[in-house]
Design a protein around this motif. Structure first.
Motif, PDB file in Angstrom:
ATOM      1  N   VAL B 291      53.680  27.168  51.187  1.00  0.00           N
ATOM      2  CA  VAL B 291      52.370  27.605  50.723  1.00  0.00           C
ATOM      3  C   VAL B 291      51.550  26.373  50.406  1.00  0.00           C
ATOM      4  O   VAL B 291      51.991  25.500  49.661  1.00  0.00           O
ATOM      5  N   ALA B 292      50.361  26.289  51.011  1.00  0.00           N
ATOM      6  CA  ALA B 292      49.489  25.143  50.757  1.00  0.00           C
ATOM      7  C   ALA B 292      48.121  25.659  50.352  1.00  0.00           C
ATOM      8  O   ALA B 292      47.724  26.751  50.739  1.00  0.00           O
ATOM      9  N   PRO B 293      47.380  24.868  49.571  1.00  0.00           N
ATOM     10  CA  PRO B 293      46.024  25.303  49.220  1.00  0.00           C
ATOM     11  C   PRO B 293      45.170  25.377  50.475  1.00  0.00           C
ATOM     12  O   PRO B 293      45.364  24.617  51.420  1.00  0.00           O
ATOM     13  N   LEU B 294      44.235  26.318  50.485  1.00  0.00           N
ATOM     14  CA  LEU B 294      43.330  26.436  51.616  1.00  0.00           C
ATOM     15  C   LEU B 294      42.536  25.149  51.774  1.00  0.00           C
ATOM     16  O   LEU B 294      42.199  24.504  50.789  1.00  0.00           O
ATOM     17  N   PRO B 295      42.247  24.765  53.011  1.00  0.00           N
ATOM     18  CA  PRO B 295      41.427  23.570  53.193  1.00  0.00           C
ATOM     19  C   PRO B 295      40.044  23.791  52.587  1.00  0.00           C
ATOM     20  O   PRO B 295      39.530  24.894  52.575  1.00  0.00           O
ATOM     21  N   GLU B 296      39.446  22.714  52.065  1.00  0.00           N
ATOM     22  CA  GLU B 296      38.155  22.852  51.397  1.00  0.00           C
ATOM     23  C   GLU B 296      37.043  23.032  52.406  1.00  0.00           C
ATOM     24  O   GLU B 296      37.053  22.470  53.494  1.00  0.00           O
ATOM     25  N   GLY B 297      36.063  23.825  52.034  1.00  0.00           N
ATOM     26  CA  GLY B 297      34.913  24.047  52.894  1.00  0.00           C
ATOM     27  C   GLY B 297      33.760  23.157  52.480  1.00  0.00           C
ATOM     28  O   GLY B 297      33.922  22.256  51.659  1.00  0.00           O
ATOM     29  N   PRO B 298      32.585  23.408  53.060  1.00  0.00           N
ATOM     30  CA  PRO B 298      31.411  22.585  52.746  1.00  0.00           C
ATOM     31  C   PRO B 298      31.089  22.558  51.256  1.00  0.00           C
ATOM     32  O   PRO B 298      30.543  21.581  50.753  1.00  0.00           O
ATOM     33  N   ALA B 299      31.423  23.622  50.531  1.00  0.00           N
ATOM     34  CA  ALA B 299      31.112  23.641  49.098  1.00  0.00           C
ATOM     35  C   ALA B 299      32.347  23.401  48.267  1.00  0.00           C
ATOM     36  O   ALA B 299      32.354  23.666  47.064  1.00  0.00           O
ATOM     37  N   GLY B 300      33.413  22.927  48.888  1.00  0.00           N
ATOM     38  CA  GLY B 300      34.594  22.601  48.111  1.00  0.00           C
ATOM     39  C   GLY B 300      35.630  23.686  48.198  1.00  0.00           C
ATOM     40  O   GLY B 300      35.733  24.437  49.161  1.00  0.00           O
ATOM     41  N   LYS B 301      36.467  23.769  47.148  1.00  0.00           N
ATOM     42  CA  LYS B 301      37.551  24.732  47.154  1.00  0.00           C
ATOM     43  C   LYS B 301      37.006  26.135  46.931  1.00  0.00           C
ATOM     44  O   LYS B 301      35.983  26.343  46.276  1.00  0.00           O
ATOM     45  N   GLY B 302      37.730  27.106  47.462  1.00  0.00           N
ATOM     46  CA  GLY B 302      37.307  28.485  47.234  1.00  0.00           C
ATOM     47  C   GLY B 302      38.345  29.443  47.791  1.00  0.00           C
ATOM     48  O   GLY B 302      39.076  29.124  48.727  1.00  0.00           O
ATOM     49  N   THR B 303      38.442  30.574  47.181  1.00  0.00           N
ATOM     50  CA  THR B 303      39.308  31.623  47.710  1.00  0.00           C
ATOM     51  C   THR B 303      38.930  32.934  47.039  1.00  0.00           C
ATOM     52  O   THR B 303      38.087  32.965  46.143  1.00  0.00           O
ATOM     53  N   LEU B 304      39.534  34.010  47.489  1.00  0.00           N
ATOM     54  CA  LEU B 304      39.260  35.310  46.898  1.00  0.00           C
ATOM     55  C   LEU B 304      40.374  35.667  45.925  1.00  0.00           C
ATOM     56  O   LEU B 304      41.524  35.307  46.125  1.00  0.00           O
ATOM     57  N   VAL B 305      40.009  36.373  44.887  1.00  0.00           N
ATOM     58  CA  VAL B 305      41.024  36.833  43.943  1.00  0.00           C
ATOM     59  C   VAL B 305      41.094  38.353  44.003  1.00  0.00           C
ATOM     60  O   VAL B 305      40.081  39.028  44.110  1.00  0.00           O
ATOM     61  N   TYR B 306      42.282  38.858  44.018  1.00  0.00           N
ATOM     62  CA  TYR B 306      42.499  40.297  44.031  1.00  0.00           C
ATOM     63  C   TYR B 306      43.211  40.683  42.762  1.00  0.00           C
ATOM     64  O   TYR B 306      44.168  40.037  42.364  1.00  0.00           O
ATOM     65  N   THR B 307      42.739  41.731  42.169  1.00  0.00           N
ATOM     66  CA  THR B 307      43.451  42.180  40.999  1.00  0.00           C
ATOM     67  C   THR B 307      43.363  43.690  40.921  1.00  0.00           C
ATOM     68  O   THR B 307      42.350  44.282  41.276  1.00  0.00           O
ATOM     69  N   ASN B 308      44.437  44.302  40.522  1.00  0.00           N
ATOM     70  CA  ASN B 308      44.461  45.738  40.270  1.00  0.00           C
ATOM     71  C   ASN B 308      44.834  45.940  38.822  1.00  0.00           C
ATOM     72  O   ASN B 308      45.450  45.072  38.197  1.00  0.00           O
ATOM     73  N   CYS B 309      44.452  47.079  38.309  1.00  0.00           N
ATOM     74  CA  CYS B 309      44.853  47.365  36.941  1.00  0.00           C
ATOM     75  C   CYS B 309      45.648  48.653  36.927  1.00  0.00           C
ATOM     76  O   CYS B 309      45.722  49.367  37.925  1.00  0.00           O
ATOM     77  N   TRP B 310      46.267  48.914  35.773  1.00  0.00           N
ATOM     78  CA  TRP B 310      46.964  50.186  35.591  1.00  0.00           C
ATOM     79  C   TRP B 310      45.958  51.183  35.045  1.00  0.00           C
ATOM     80  O   TRP B 310      45.654  51.176  33.865  1.00  0.00           O
ATOM     81  N   GLY B 311      45.440  52.051  35.917  1.00  0.00           N
ATOM     82  CA  GLY B 311      44.494  53.047  35.437  1.00  0.00           C
ATOM     83  C   GLY B 311      45.230  54.187  34.773  1.00  0.00           C
ATOM     84  O   GLY B 311      46.321  54.559  35.190  1.00  0.00           O
ATOM     85  N   ILE B 312      44.648  54.742  33.726  1.00  0.00           N
ATOM     86  CA  ILE B 312      45.203  55.954  33.102  1.00  0.00           C
ATOM     87  C   ILE B 312      44.131  57.024  33.213  1.00  0.00           C
ATOM     88  O   ILE B 312      42.961  56.786  32.900  1.00  0.00           O
ATOM     89  N   SER B 313      44.514  58.196  33.672  1.00  0.00           N
ATOM     90  CA  SER B 313      43.496  59.226  33.899  1.00  0.00           C
ATOM     91  C   SER B 313      43.155  59.937  32.596  1.00  0.00           C
ATOM     92  O   SER B 313      43.985  60.126  31.725  1.00  0.00           O
ATOM     93  N   LYS B 314      41.894  60.330  32.521  1.00  0.00           N
ATOM     94  CA  LYS B 314      41.464  61.004  31.311  1.00  0.00           C
ATOM     95  C   LYS B 314      42.114  62.376  31.190  1.00  0.00           C
ATOM     96  O   LYS B 314      42.279  62.903  30.101  1.00  0.00           O
ATOM     97  N   ASP B 315      42.482  62.960  32.338  1.00  0.00           N
ATOM     98  CA  ASP B 315      43.075  64.297  32.326  1.00  0.00           C
ATOM     99  C   ASP B 315      44.556  64.273  32.018  1.00  0.00           C
ATOM    100  O   ASP B 315      45.204  65.310  32.011  1.00  0.00           O
ATOM    101  N   SER B 316      45.110  63.089  31.837  1.00  0.00           N
ATOM    102  CA  SER B 316      46.549  63.029  31.609  1.00  0.00           C
ATOM    103  C   SER B 316      46.922  63.715  30.301  1.00  0.00           C
ATOM    104  O   SER B 316      46.287  63.483  29.274  1.00  0.00           O
ATOM    105  N   PRO B 317      47.935  64.574  30.305  1.00  0.00           N
ATOM    106  CA  PRO B 317      48.334  65.239  29.064  1.00  0.00           C
ATOM    107  C   PRO B 317      49.153  64.346  28.146  1.00  0.00           C
ATOM    108  O   PRO B 317      49.403  64.694  27.003  1.00  0.00           O
ATOM    109  N   ASN B 318      49.552  63.180  28.652  1.00  0.00           N
ATOM    110  CA  ASN B 318      50.443  62.346  27.863  1.00  0.00           C
ATOM    111  C   ASN B 318      49.946  60.908  27.833  1.00  0.00           C
ATOM    112  O   ASN B 318      50.661  59.976  28.213  1.00  0.00           O
ATOM    113  N   GLN B 319      48.702  60.735  27.383  1.00  0.00           N
ATOM    114  CA  GLN B 319      48.108  59.411  27.424  1.00  0.00           C
ATOM    115  C   GLN B 319      48.829  58.414  26.530  1.00  0.00           C
ATOM    116  O   GLN B 319      48.938  57.230  26.857  1.00  0.00           O
ATOM    117  N   ALA B 320      49.337  58.878  25.411  1.00  0.00           N
ATOM    118  CA  ALA B 320      49.996  57.950  24.477  1.00  0.00           C
ATOM    119  C   ALA B 320      51.193  57.291  25.153  1.00  0.00           C
ATOM    120  O   ALA B 320      51.371  56.072  25.082  1.00  0.00           O
TER     121      ALA B 320
END
Lengths: 374, 416, 301
Positions: B291-320
């Motif tokens: 794994v190597a860092p992406l080569p830098e572009g005209p504006a320098g380093k950059g990449t995309l970040v992906y993130t997911n979260c643990w969603g809890i539904s409002k309709d859930s009967p057992n939110q606690a």
């Protein structure tokens, strides 16, 4: 259909006796079917109509007070909204139109061709051939799509066979270019004239409209022909077997060649079956869904979306239920229109008076009232 | 006489069904369960956890984590690996029976939050202050912190070691600029191998856009910047690579994604997220990669970040119970275990040091967090990105400027 | 559209019109026949070969499948694909669900279609005409329009995520009612009148006297229902999202779209498709003659 018993004066009731028992039984016997029809056909259509005219966002019931009536807004954004919704719909319409345009005639012709061949009198083993041609129609579209994904993969069987004749097969299910555009590019026309690329209908440029189905869609077209030609072949065989051999013999005695016999004797008599096959083909063709859901999910580049699949994905994936329902109704209208169009085009036209005169016997020379020579 | 009867019958039927429907409208929300003092529902019902898995490695890891929580907490829970996460989530919400806990991406947050499907539990988390602030920001909508970031990933360059050395290259040749990337890819493109391959989507090639100084939208998705000159530069560069034949989309080499492409030896390099480690170890265990860092572009380093979260539904009967499960799943120990199984980066700062020690080869991914930008998160932007991905399929023969102008138009429609 | 019954049994092999002035076929006709045979055999191979590929590829390793897509005989026979299928996915569960749904839908359709068809054919009651017209209208509605609304209805009546929710909507079968109605209309009334004289009620007449005579049509409905419900996909997508209720079609579709990761697991996918096709294929070969002689509702004896 109606018997003597029911042709009584309206309003007169029968108390007791056979008929009231029949009436009760009649309603009882048809009740399950009616209830199911009402529940799973009539009511859904009404509900869909409401959802398509509302802004329900998928949370809770669509009949609560939080959901508002928005009139034709959903239809508007799909047909004229000038945004992504219109573009997606236009693309799906184009894909499906080309699909129907190619599948319906080709499968009809192939079905008729196979039926004519298999129906020949001197043929032995016709049962085996009929089985072979009909078998693909029996399988599920999911199973066939999985098989097709394998056959038409980049290093798959089809490209293997094409390489025997020196053709470098495309990456079928991942190639979004239209086949007509590819053909024109092969002839040197790399991009369309300005008036075609500049103007668009439903968000898709006219150049793309006439660009033909994408290579991926073409693979699906092959699959459709493969799986439905067998069913229609059976319909044609049944119709051919119902034809009397006498007319054929008469035509042969008159000296008509095989092709002439086919065109002027067989084909006109097949008209009702032809009509059935075309209607079924049209109705089925505008509803293509399973293959897309299983195989391509609309890709590549949205060139295998159909309005049916778009209706599904707009609602079930993008949570845009109103638009999804609207698209569904638009498809309904399209199917009805095409069916009516086909009925109009294929109707039995009244023979013109001039032609009639050709077949009338000349009164001066008539001696036997059996009609003269044509 | 008969006709009138028919009309009468029909109208009575219609009226009856209308009344029945409005009365039955409650069939949609079968939510039951009592509320505890903190405002969360609680019941004895089992939890369902819906995940969009990248493969068997991820599915197994999450399943065993949830199972061990079940045992220790006494509430049973079941993990479902979705074959189509968006569809199953939308169907679940519409039918009133959504999963209790589910993967929720930044692009999907706005839609579900505005529809009232989600429980905004972020402030109730006991480890709230431990999450990276940028991730917390990604999951804040209308001022409310909705859900706990479960992990994050960035995109970097992943290289097939044996194909690399077979072309006579060494670690010194790892590209650090776009020109070097191009020349290295040329050297690596031989008979059956293409130098660079990745999914032909914004979700991968967007890294180049960030490196050129652009992106589809600004940081908090309030402005659309798709038609910027920087983006045009980036796409023109990618188009050049495609036309030179040194880069091919993964689908064009017959593979499902970049990880498969380098694992199967059809490409030497790919731009992928850290989830590719799990994929490679389960599908191609014998392939060695760097794994190597992406080569830098005209504006320098950059990449995309992906993130997911643990969603809890409002309709859930057992939110606690759902909240407790999420706290467990985002604890340092569990996140490090996930990381080992399928290569994601822990979303809590306290785990960073340990993670670096455990995964010295994957450090470029974590470093990327400092210069990464997110993907569009405005409501309806997911459909625009999907359409952009469709357009990118024909990048080699299209004009980037027209393409981006169309995307800009569609994005503007989402923020009005 | 449907050929009516009551035709005299038609011989399957009508006599060929022999030329009067020759005993044997001319060379030209022999050549013609040979060409026809050749064309038919070629097309037949085209239609059958993909299925042969499917069978044999499911026994290849993944590398072989990609390297030699046309060849039939695997260099190394392996059942790894099937093992993976049964271990890594819930294939047996899918199969079981499909069986349950198909059994109930087929039984239901055979029963409901026959009584509704009988009522429309033989029983006189007011509204018969309306129902008949309604059925025709029903056949005109394309199923794509009903995708979203059926989902909404199932939710409203609380049948979502349940077996009844998967089975009941599939019991709607206007075409089947038509087939039965056409058939019943061809049964001589004398049989029923005899039964009535003997004192049987309407249902008794139907069940014990008329229905056993309807065997050919019932077989047709049986075949069509089995095929229709076994191969159904859209209905199962919208009626349940509980993974325990996944049927074969939905399951194999999810396999095809990458549920087990992005790798090209062709032998596994083809094996799944093969097992999925087997029941309908068996049914097809068993009832071949019946299916072949049916054309959109007509039943030739």
């Amino acid at each position: 259909m109606t018997t003597l018993a029911s042709r009584t004066a309206p309003g007169r009731r029968h108390h007791g006796g056979v008929n009231s028992g029949q009436s009760r039984s009649g309603w009882l016997f048809t009740a399950p079917t009616l209830i199911l029809l009402g529940l799973f056909l009539v009511i859904p259509i009404l509900m869909a109509l409401w959802v398509s005219l509302s802004d329900w966002n998928g949370n809770g019931s669509p009949f609560t007070s939080r959901v508002n009536f928005v009139g034709l807004e959903n239809f508007g954004s799909v047909l004229t909204g000038n945004g992504l919704a219109e573009q997606d719909f236009g693309e799906s319409l184009r894909n499906n139109a080309w699909y129907v345009l190619l599948v319906v005639p080709i499968q009809t012709v192939i079905a008729l061709f196979l039926a004519m061949l298999v129906n020949r009198q001197v043929l032995r083993g016709r049962g085996i051939f009929r089985t072979a041609f009909y078998f693909p129609s029996v399988t599920s579209s999911v199973a066939i799509t999985v098989l097709w994904l394998f056959l038409f993969s980049q290093s798959g069987a089809i490209n293997n066979v094409l390489s025997w004749v020196g053709i470098n097969g495309p990456n079928w299910f991942n190639e979004p270019s239209g086949i007509i555009q590819d053909g024109l590019a092969g002839l040197g026309v790399k991009s369309g004239p300005a008036f075609l690329t500049g103007n668009s209908f439903l968000g898709v440029s006219w150049w793309d409209w006439i660009g033909g189905p994408s290579v991926a869609m073409t693979a699906l077209i092959f699959m459709a022909i493969f799986t439905t030609s067998g069913t229609f072949m059976l319909l044609f065989i049944a119709a051919l077997q119902n034809l009397s051999g006498e007319v054929q013999e008469a035509a042969m005695v008159d000296g008509a060649s095989g092709w002439q016999r086919f065109r002027f004797v067989t084909l006109p008599q097949l008209r009702p079956t032809l009509f059935t096959v075309l209607t079924l083909g049209l109705i089925g063709g505008w509803q293509i869904f399973d293959q897309i859901y299983t195989g391509t999910q609309g890709g590549p580049a949205g060139t295998t979306t159909s309005p049916a699949y778009l209706s599904y994905s707009t609602a079930f994936q993008n949570q845009n239920w109103g638009q999804g329902a609207a698209i569904g109704f638009i498809v309904f209208v399209i199917i009805v229109l095409f069916t009516i169009l086909q009925r109009v085009v294929l109707r039995d036209r009244k023979v013109s008076r001039r032609r009639m005169r050709l077949y009338q016997p000349n009164p001066a020379t008539r001696d036997i009232p059996t009609g003269g020579d044509a | 006489m008969q006709r009138r009867n028919r009309w009468l019958a029909a109208s009575v039927l219609a009226l009856a069904s209308a009344v029945a429907l409005t009365a039955c409208g409650t069939g949609f929300n079968s939510g039951s369960g009592s509320s505890t003092g903190s405002g969360l529902t609680s019941s004895k019902k089992a939890l369902t956890v819906l995940i969009g898995s990248s493969g068997p490695a991820e599915t197994n890891a999450v399943t065993s984590a949830v199972a061990s929580w079940s045992k220790s907490s006494g509430t049973s829970a079941k993990v479902i690996a979705a074959s189509n996460l968006d569809q199953q989530m939308a169907q679940g919400f519409a039918s009133g029976s959504p999963a209790d806990v589910f993967y929720l991406g930044t692009g999907a947050l706005a839609g579900y939050a505005s529809a009232g499907d989600l429980l905004a539990y972020g402030d109730k988390l006991s480890n709230k202050s431990d999450f990276y602030p940028s991730l917390v920001k990604s999951f804040t909508y209308n001022g409310k912190f909705y859900c706990a970031p479960k992990d994050f990933s960035t995109l970097q360059l992943v290289i097939n070691k044996s194909l690399w050395s077979a072309a006579g290259l060494t670690t010194a040749d790892i590209p650090t600029t776009w020109d070097q990337l191009e020349s290295v890819a040329k050297k690596l493109t031989t008979g059956g191998v293409v130098g660079l391959s990745m999914n032909g989507q914004y979700e991968r090639m967007g890294a180049f856009m960030v490196e050129a100084g652009g992106n589809l939208m600004n940081a908090d998705s309030s402005k659309a910047t798709a038609d910027s000159a920087a983006n045009v530069t980036a796409l023109t560069f990618v188009k050049k690579l495609l036309n030179e034949g040194v880069m091919k989309y993964a689908a064009d080499v017959g593979e499902g994604d970049g990880g498969q492409a380098i694992g199967a030896g059809k490409a030497a390099m790919t731009v992928e997220g850290n989830w590719v480690t799990g994929e490679l170890s389960s599908d191609f265990p014998s392939v060695k990669y760097t794994v190597a860092p992406l080569p830098e572009g005209p504006a320098g380093k950059g990449t995309l970040v992906y993130t997911n979260c643990w969603g809890i539904s409002k309709d859930s009967p057992n939110q606690a119970a759902a909240l407790k499960l999420v706290e467990q799943l985002t604890a340092a120990k569990q996140q490090l275990a996930f990381s080992k199984a399928f290569g994601v980066l822990p979303s809590i700062q306290s785990a960073a040091a340990t993670w670096k020690k455990q995964n010295p080869t994957l450090i470029p991914f974590l470093d990327g967090a400092t210069y990464a930008q997110g993907t569009p998160a405005s409501k309806g932007s997911a459909a625009v990105v999907a359409d952009f991905d469709s357009k990118l399929a024909t990048l080699a023969t299209s004009d980037p400027k027209t393409m981006l102008a169309a995307v800009q138009k569609n994005l503007l429609a989402t923020i009005q | 559209m449907t050929a009516t019954l009551g035709l005299p049994p038609v011989a399957v092999e009508p006599k060929p019109p022999r030329p009067n002035f020759r005993e044997r076929l001319t060379p030209r006709q022999l050549w013609g026949n040979a060409i026809v045979y050749a064309v038919l055999i070629a097309i037949g191979i085209l239609y059958i070969y993909p299925f042969l590929i499917e069978i044999f590829t499911s026994f290849k390793t993944e590398a072989d499948a990609t390297a030699n897509p046309i060849s039939l005989v695997p260099p190394t026979w392996t059942t790894a694909a099937y093992q993976q299928l049964f271990v890594n996915s819930a294939f047996p569960l899918w199969f079981g669900n499909s069986v349950i749904v198909t059994v109930f839908v087929t039984a239901g359709r055979v029963f409901f279609d026959s009584i509704a068809g009988y009522a429309l054919a033989r029983l006189n009651f007011r509204g018969r005409g309306v129902i008949f017209a309604g059925l025709i209208a029903v056949m005109a509605v394309p199923s794509v329009v009903l995708l979203i609304p059926k989902f909404l209805v199932l939710n409203t009546i609380g049948l979502y995520n349940s077996y009844p929710g998967m089975i009941l909507p599939l019991l709607v079968d206007a075409a089947g009612v038509f087939i039965m109605k056409n058939f019943f209309e061809s049964i001589p009334r004398s049989v029923e009148e005899q039964a009535r004289i003997d004192g049987a009620g309407t249902f008794r007449t139907f069940w014990s006297v008329v229905l056993p005579m309807a065997r050919p049509a019932l077989v047709t409905i049986f075949i069509l229902s089995f095929q229709g419900s076994w191969n159904e996909l859209a209905q199962f997508i919208i009626s349940a999202n509980n993974p325990n209720l996944t049927t074969l079609t939905k399951g194999v579709a999810s396999l095809a779209s990458g549920q087990l990761g992005q790798a090209n697991r062709y032998p596994l996918k083809l094996g799944a498709a093969l097992i999925m096709t087997l029941p309908v294929a068996v049914l097809f070969f068993v009832f071949q003659r019946k299916i072949m002689n049916t054309s959109d509702g007509a039943v030739k004896e």
